[in-house]
Design an enzyme around this catalytic site. Sequence first.
Site, PDB file in Angstrom:
ATOM      1  CE  LYS A 208      28.978  91.986  27.350  1.00  0.00           C
ATOM      2  NZ  LYS A 208      29.753  93.209  27.502  1.00  0.00           N
TER       3      LYS A 208
ATOM      4  CB  SER B 280      35.622  95.239  34.435  1.00  0.00           C
ATOM      5  OG  SER B 280      35.680  95.809  33.132  1.00  0.00           O
TER       6      SER B 280
ATOM      7  CD  GLU C  15      28.031  95.216  25.026  1.00  0.00           C
ATOM      8  OE1 GLU C  15      27.502  94.119  24.749  1.00  0.00           O
ATOM      9  OE2 GLU C  15      29.005  95.332  25.803  1.00  0.00           O
TER      10      GLU C  15
ATOM     11  CG  ASN D  98      25.652  89.678  28.594  1.00  0.00           C
ATOM     12  OD1 ASN D  98      25.252  89.003  27.637  1.00  0.00           O
ATOM     13  ND2 ASN D  98      25.715  91.000  28.557  1.00  0.00           N
TER      14      ASN D  98
ATOM     15  N   GLY E 268      33.614  95.890  29.766  1.00  0.00           N
ATOM     16  CA  GLY E 268      34.591  95.355  28.823  1.00  0.00           C
ATOM     17  C   GLY E 268      35.881  96.160  28.765  1.00  0.00           C
TER      18      GLY E 268
HETATM   19  P1  PGA Z   1      32.078  92.856  31.209  1.00  0.00           P
HETATM   20  O1  PGA Z   1      30.583  93.035  30.657  1.00  0.00           O
HETATM   21  O2  PGA Z   1      31.980  92.008  32.470  1.00  0.00           O
HETATM   22  O3  PGA Z   1      32.817  92.178  30.114  1.00  0.00           O
HETATM   23  O4  PGA Z   1      32.593  94.230  31.513  1.00  0.00           O
HETATM   24  C1  PGA Z   1      29.509  93.255  31.524  1.00  0.00           C
HETATM   25  C2  PGA Z   1      28.218  93.377  30.735  1.00  0.00           C
HETATM   26  O5  PGA Z   1      28.224  93.977  29.656  1.00  0.00           O
HETATM   27  O6  PGA Z   1      27.160  92.883  31.159  1.00  0.00           O
END
Ligand code: PGA
Length: 258
Positions: A17, A220, A105, A15, A181
């Site tokens: 984002k 994460s 999000e 992802n 995150g």
């Molecule tokens: P992250 O995000 O791996 O940076 O924690 C995961 C996600 O939001 O899909």
Amino acid sequence: MPDENPGRTPYIAGNWKLWGTRAQAADYCERLLPLLFEADGRRPDVGLCVPYTSIETVATALAGSGVVVAAQNMHQAETGAYTGEVSAAMLLELGAGAVVLGHSERRQLFGETDRALTEKVPAALAAGLQPILCVGETEEEREAGDMERKLRHQVQEGLEQVDDGRLADVVIAYEPIWAIGTGKVATPDQAQEATSFVRALVGDRSRAAAERVRVLYGGSVKPENAGEILEQADIDGALVGGASLDPDSFARIVAAAG
Ligand code: PGA
């Protein structure tokens, strides 16, 4: 992946984002392709969830590789007075094969609601896009013992208008908000407990679908922790944010699922 899930192909989705101009996207794909599927063995499904503006670039660059390109949101209507929104047909035309729906999000920062998701999930399926429905609790909810109530609500609403026969075509990503995150990954036991609960919720609708539906973990995930997460019986893959921005670390996570 464990032998307990012989029928469910592992799924690793990156992802991006808010990352990836078209130039960056093209460069990323060029670097990723030679790193994917180096090893023999079971190939996981691989997806990249990219900004609308890079969907066509990524779909073109990865054509023939089997990697699915996903959007990160869509509107449930086909057309209408919804300024700034994008429909399933528009995404398909660009080469998308999937769409992330209800990412935390979107829920927290942009007012995405369970009500809208009740319409978005079947709209994506009807159009031929695979929905990746995200669910997950906040830290406060977990501490207050509210995790199951929250997950039940999100899964039930998201799947409410999906026919039993299509439930297994939805991919569900369990993403505890406190682990996104933050570098604070759920322990393998915590992730297994929640994903197995999500599978049981699908089982309340259809036992057969619960066996087949893929439930991912997100929050994460990194090359260093992917193996112990992916070996859990009810975890069929991962939704990877930060670590997917580097083709090398993303490919290592894909390899961990093979
Ligand atoms: P992250 O995000 O791996 O940076 O924690 C995961 C996600 O939001 O899909």
